[in-house]
Design a protein around this motif. Sequence first.
Motif, short mmCIF file in Angstrom:
data_model
loop_
_atom_site.label_atom_id
_atom_site.label_comp_id
_atom_site.label_asym_id
_atom_site.label_seq_id
_atom_site.Cartn_x
_atom_site.Cartn_y
_atom_site.Cartn_z
N LYS A 56 9.27 -1.75 18.80
CA LYS A 56 9.06 -2.45 17.53
C LYS A 56 7.62 -2.27 17.07
CE LYS A 56 9.77 -6.89 15.29
NZ LYS A 56 10.16 -8.30 15.47
N LEU A 57 7.45 -1.80 15.85
CA LEU A 57 6.12 -1.58 15.29
C LEU A 57 5.54 -2.90 14.81
CD1 LEU A 57 6.75 1.67 13.21
CD2 LEU A 57 5.69 1.48 15.46
N VAL A 58 4.25 -3.08 15.08
CA VAL A 58 3.56 -4.29 14.65
C VAL A 58 2.84 -3.99 13.34
CG1 VAL A 58 1.80 -5.99 15.22
CG2 VAL A 58 3.25 -5.04 17.03
N ASN A 59 3.16 -4.71 12.33
CA ASN A 59 2.54 -4.50 11.02
C ASN A 59 1.18 -5.19 10.97
OD1 ASN A 59 4.74 -3.06 10.03
ND2 ASN A 59 5.81 -4.94 9.43
N ARG A 60 0.17 -4.42 10.56
CA ARG A 60 -1.16 -4.99 10.38
C ARG A 60 -1.42 -5.18 8.90
NH1 ARG A 60 -6.65 -1.94 11.99
NH2 ARG A 60 -6.11 -0.82 10.10
N GLN A 61 -1.83 -6.38 8.55
CA GLN A 61 -2.04 -6.69 7.14
C GLN A 61 -3.47 -6.35 6.74
OE1 GLN A 61 -0.53 -10.50 6.27
NE2 GLN A 61 0.03 -9.96 4.20
#
Length: 231
Positions: A56-61
């Motif tokens: 699962k890719l972690v989204n960075r804001q």
Amino acid sequence: DEDYKSALSSSILGIDDSSSHRILSFKEKAPAPKGDTVNNLKVLYSSNPKSKTSAKLVNRQIPSAPSRILDAPDLLDDYYVNLLSWSDTNILAVALSQTVYLWNATSGDIQELCSFEDSGSDTYVSSVSWVQEGGAHLAVGTSAGTTLLWDVQECKQLRVMDGHSDRIGSLSWNRHILSSGGRDSLIINHDVRVARHNVGTLTSHTQEICGLSWSPDGTTLASGGNDNMLC
């Protein structure tokens, strides 16, 4: 013929059974393998290219708007000067024309460090650079070709170092060595501990020095100039 072959096999290979022509054979049944050999081999030799990408890719804001906006009147519109420097104590030094200001990012306080407005000259600040550790000293390069060293905690100018005939647009620290690059195409290494501060002058460029940066281990200095050269 067969008797001869049997005798020969018996004497050379040690095979007593003349009816068998196998060179290698198990007298007893081979032991059973330990564990689930078939499944273990499947794990060992199977390859699933999707397994690495299935995590699962972690989204960075990334913010689309600045977290803080500061007024900066008289900020010099010149590509070749370096007017901002952030210390490891979270203080931002900003050069606005003839004055250097310090903004404390933790408390929000603003302090004026030095100014040339009262000197009666048109000298302006062309570069600023914090010392690498501690945030106690700030180097200031001027359009007059001088490099100033300030004690920020005491708000006191410690020394003036010359060597350039034109403005100083870039500065870089390497422990006690401060490198300055000027529009006169020179790079000067200053040892801020000694009276005769000029310990080396580099003349590889033919036009204004736009940027300086020491390597993290302090062994190599990179310089960029308006002559489109990186040295």
